[in-house]
Design an enzyme around this catalytic site. Structure first.
Site, PDB file in Angstrom:
ATOM      1  N   SER A  63      -3.556   8.691   3.758  1.00  0.00           N
ATOM      2  CA  SER A  63      -4.578   9.465   3.043  1.00  0.00           C
ATOM      3  C   SER A  63      -5.899   9.417   3.800  1.00  0.00           C
ATOM      4  CB  SER A  63      -4.800   8.883   1.646  1.00  0.00           C
ATOM      5  OG  SER A  63      -3.585   8.816   0.978  1.00  0.00           O
ATOM      6  N   HIS A 118       0.340  15.030   1.176  1.00  0.00           N
ATOM      7  CA  HIS A 118       1.119  14.584   2.340  1.00  0.00           C
ATOM      8  C   HIS A 118       1.973  15.768   2.774  1.00  0.00           C
ATOM      9  CE1 HIS A 118       0.722  10.033   2.400  1.00  0.00           C
ATOM     10  NE2 HIS A 118      -0.037  10.415   1.382  1.00  0.00           N
ATOM     11  N   HIS A 169       7.651   7.025   0.926  1.00  0.00           N
ATOM     12  CA  HIS A 169       7.359   5.815   0.152  1.00  0.00           C
ATOM     13  C   HIS A 169       8.552   5.416  -0.708  1.00  0.00           C
ATOM     14  CE1 HIS A 169       3.484   7.928   0.795  1.00  0.00           C
ATOM     15  NE2 HIS A 169       2.973   6.711   0.929  1.00  0.00           N
ATOM     16  N   TYR A 225       8.236   4.301  -3.706  1.00  0.00           N
ATOM     17  CA  TYR A 225       8.012   4.745  -5.096  1.00  0.00           C
ATOM     18  C   TYR A 225       8.431   6.197  -5.324  1.00  0.00           C
ATOM     19  CZ  TYR A 225       3.608   6.844  -3.389  1.00  0.00           C
ATOM     20  OH  TYR A 225       2.691   7.587  -2.695  1.00  0.00           O
ATOM     21  N   GLU A 226       8.663   6.929  -4.236  1.00  0.00           N
ATOM     22  CA  GLU A 226       9.138   8.314  -4.394  1.00  0.00           C
ATOM     23  C   GLU A 226      10.638   8.346  -4.694  1.00  0.00           C
ATOM     24  OE1 GLU A 226       7.254  11.247  -1.385  1.00  0.00           O
ATOM     25  OE2 GLU A 226       7.105   9.278  -0.445  1.00  0.00           O
ATOM     26  N   ALA A 238      -4.071   4.227   2.719  1.00  0.00           N
ATOM     27  CA  ALA A 238      -5.123   4.023   1.715  1.00  0.00           C
ATOM     28  C   ALA A 238      -4.813   2.707   1.023  1.00  0.00           C
ATOM     29  CB  ALA A 238      -5.097   5.160   0.705  1.00  0.00           C
ATOM     30  N   MET A 282       0.694   0.652  -0.832  1.00  0.00           N
ATOM     31  CA  MET A 282       2.103   0.952  -1.137  1.00  0.00           C
ATOM     32  C   MET A 282       2.890   1.490   0.056  1.00  0.00           C
ATOM     33  SD  MET A 282       1.464   2.794  -4.803  1.00  0.00           S
ATOM     34  CE  MET A 282       0.188   2.186  -5.908  1.00  0.00           C
ATOM     35  N   SER A 283       2.467   1.164   1.253  1.00  0.00           N
ATOM     36  CA  SER A 283       3.199   1.661   2.430  1.00  0.00           C
ATOM     37  C   SER A 283       3.072   0.642   3.555  1.00  0.00           C
ATOM     38  CB  SER A 283       2.607   3.012   2.872  1.00  0.00           C
ATOM     39  OG  SER A 283       1.278   2.833   3.343  1.00  0.00           O
ATOM     40  N   ASN A 335     -10.733   2.072  -2.838  1.00  0.00           N
ATOM     41  CA  ASN A 335     -11.216   1.567  -4.139  1.00  0.00           C
ATOM     42  C   ASN A 335     -11.241   0.052  -4.060  1.00  0.00           C
ATOM     43  OD1 ASN A 335      -8.128   2.222  -4.189  1.00  0.00           O
ATOM     44  ND2 ASN A 335      -8.393   0.514  -5.603  1.00  0.00           N
ATOM     45  N   HIS A 368      -6.144   7.984  -9.106  1.00  0.00           N
ATOM     46  CA  HIS A 368      -5.722   8.632  -7.850  1.00  0.00           C
ATOM     47  C   HIS A 368      -6.837   9.528  -7.316  1.00  0.00           C
ATOM     48  CE1 HIS A 368      -3.035   9.957  -4.768  1.00  0.00           C
ATOM     49  NE2 HIS A 368      -2.971  11.203  -5.212  1.00  0.00           N
TER      50      HIS A 368
HETATM   51  N1  HPA Z   1      -3.386  -0.603  -4.834  1.00  0.00           N
HETATM   52  C1  HPA Z   1      -2.253  -0.164  -4.226  1.00  0.00           C
HETATM   53  N2  HPA Z   1      -2.239   0.934  -3.469  1.00  0.00           N
HETATM   54  C2  HPA Z   1      -3.384   1.601  -3.313  1.00  0.00           C
HETATM   55  C3  HPA Z   1      -4.583   1.196  -3.922  1.00  0.00           C
HETATM   56  C4  HPA Z   1      -4.577   0.026  -4.731  1.00  0.00           C
HETATM   57  O1  HPA Z   1      -5.596  -0.402  -5.293  1.00  0.00           O
HETATM   58  N3  HPA Z   1      -5.542   2.085  -3.553  1.00  0.00           N
HETATM   59  C5  HPA Z   1      -4.937   2.997  -2.751  1.00  0.00           C
HETATM   60  N4  HPA Z   1      -3.632   2.707  -2.599  1.00  0.00           N
END
Ligand code: HPA
Length: 279
Positions: free
Chosen positions: A37, A68, A90, A92-93, A120, A218-219, A242, A254
């Protein structure tokens, strides 16, 4: 046998890419940059030679995350031949880890020797601010089933691979030098993998903080494990989109992730570009 079928699929995908590329260039790049991202604008900073939709590459999973794109770009960045992966896969997909990392072995089969992973992530370090960058120097993979589970593909690497230098130390040093040259604020730290798609709980973040984690996401980890198994040199940078759960005063959304990824994108693209110039 299942593993033979998997090897055949890797070969098939590699052949397909190699055939397409040979229509445009005589060289296969030695590095591939995975655009997380905020890194999408790197594609427009690159002189695109050709671009292959993932849907055309046999065996490539489809990308389902908005933003993406899903294409492999062959191009020139800072005068160097590069592959860009615009979009990644990913867990999670719904992909298993073999599917998430399929492309890494395809790249290794093509002769790509370095992988630059970007992502990200939520930030845990005390002085982190959204839109900062963090050079990944190591990871925690407690939450990640090994992508190397099952019969070892000895063609790529050993059964029990050492993990001391998953993130190449020279690349880590070079990334810090590049950031300094560009006057970009970067942190250095450990990235912890989360399966997602849910963000972490404050209790999880509190625990990870005690373990010295700098960022969560998450990657990246499954791909880095497979790349290092293949003998590839890995560089990785997180865009801190964040503050992690419980550190942030607000719930994580998100939208916030996308907004800060986009705020960080000129710095993250400049850092990657400078790194490519210097290797
Ligand atoms: N946690 C997990 N994955 C993320 C986050 C987070 O705070 N921010 C962006 N991807």
């Amino acid at each position: 046998m299942i593993e033979n079928d998997y090897l055949d699929r890797i070969e098939l995908a590699a052949k397909y890419i190699s055939n397409v590329c040979s229509n445009f260039a005589s060289i296969i790049p030695s590095i591939c940059i995975v655009l997380g991202s905020g890194l999408a604008p790197l594609a427009s900073m690159c002189e695109v030679v050709t671009s292959i939709p993932y849907s055309d590459i046999p065996g490539f999973p489809q990308v389902t995350v908005p933003g993406h794109e899903g294409r492999l770009i062959l191009g020139k960045l800072s005068g160097k031949d590069v592959f860009l992966m615009s979009g990644r896969f990913h867990y999670y997909e719904g992909n298993d880890y073999k599917a998430c990392t399929f492309y890494v072995r395809v790249l290794a089969s093509l002769g790509v020797s370095s992988l630059f992973l970007t992502n990200a992530a939520g930030g845990l370090l005390k002085d982190m601010e959204p839109a900062d960058l963090m050079v990944i120097s190591d990871h925690l993979s407690f939450n990640c089933d090994s992508p190397l589970r099952g019969e070892n593909l000895s063609k790529f690497g050993p059964r029990f691979p050492d993990q001391t230098n998953v993130y190449d130390k020279d690349y880590v040093k070079l990334l810090h030098e590049c950031a300094q040259e560009l006057s970009i604020r970067v942190h250095n730290g450990v990235y912890s993998y989360s399966k997602g798609p849910q963000y972490e709980t404050p209790a999880e973040i509190y625990a990870l903080k005690q373990l010295g984690v700098g960022a969560v996401g998450m990657s990246t980890v499954p791909e880095a494990i497979v790349a290092s198994h293949c003998g590839m040199k890995v560089a990785a940078v997180s865009c801190i989109t964040n503050l992690a759960a419980g550190i942030s005063l607000n719930p994580i959304s998100h939208n916030e992730v996308l907004e800060n990824a986009s705020k960080a994108s000129s710095n993250s693209c400049a850092l990657v570009k400078k790194f490519i110039e210097r290797i």
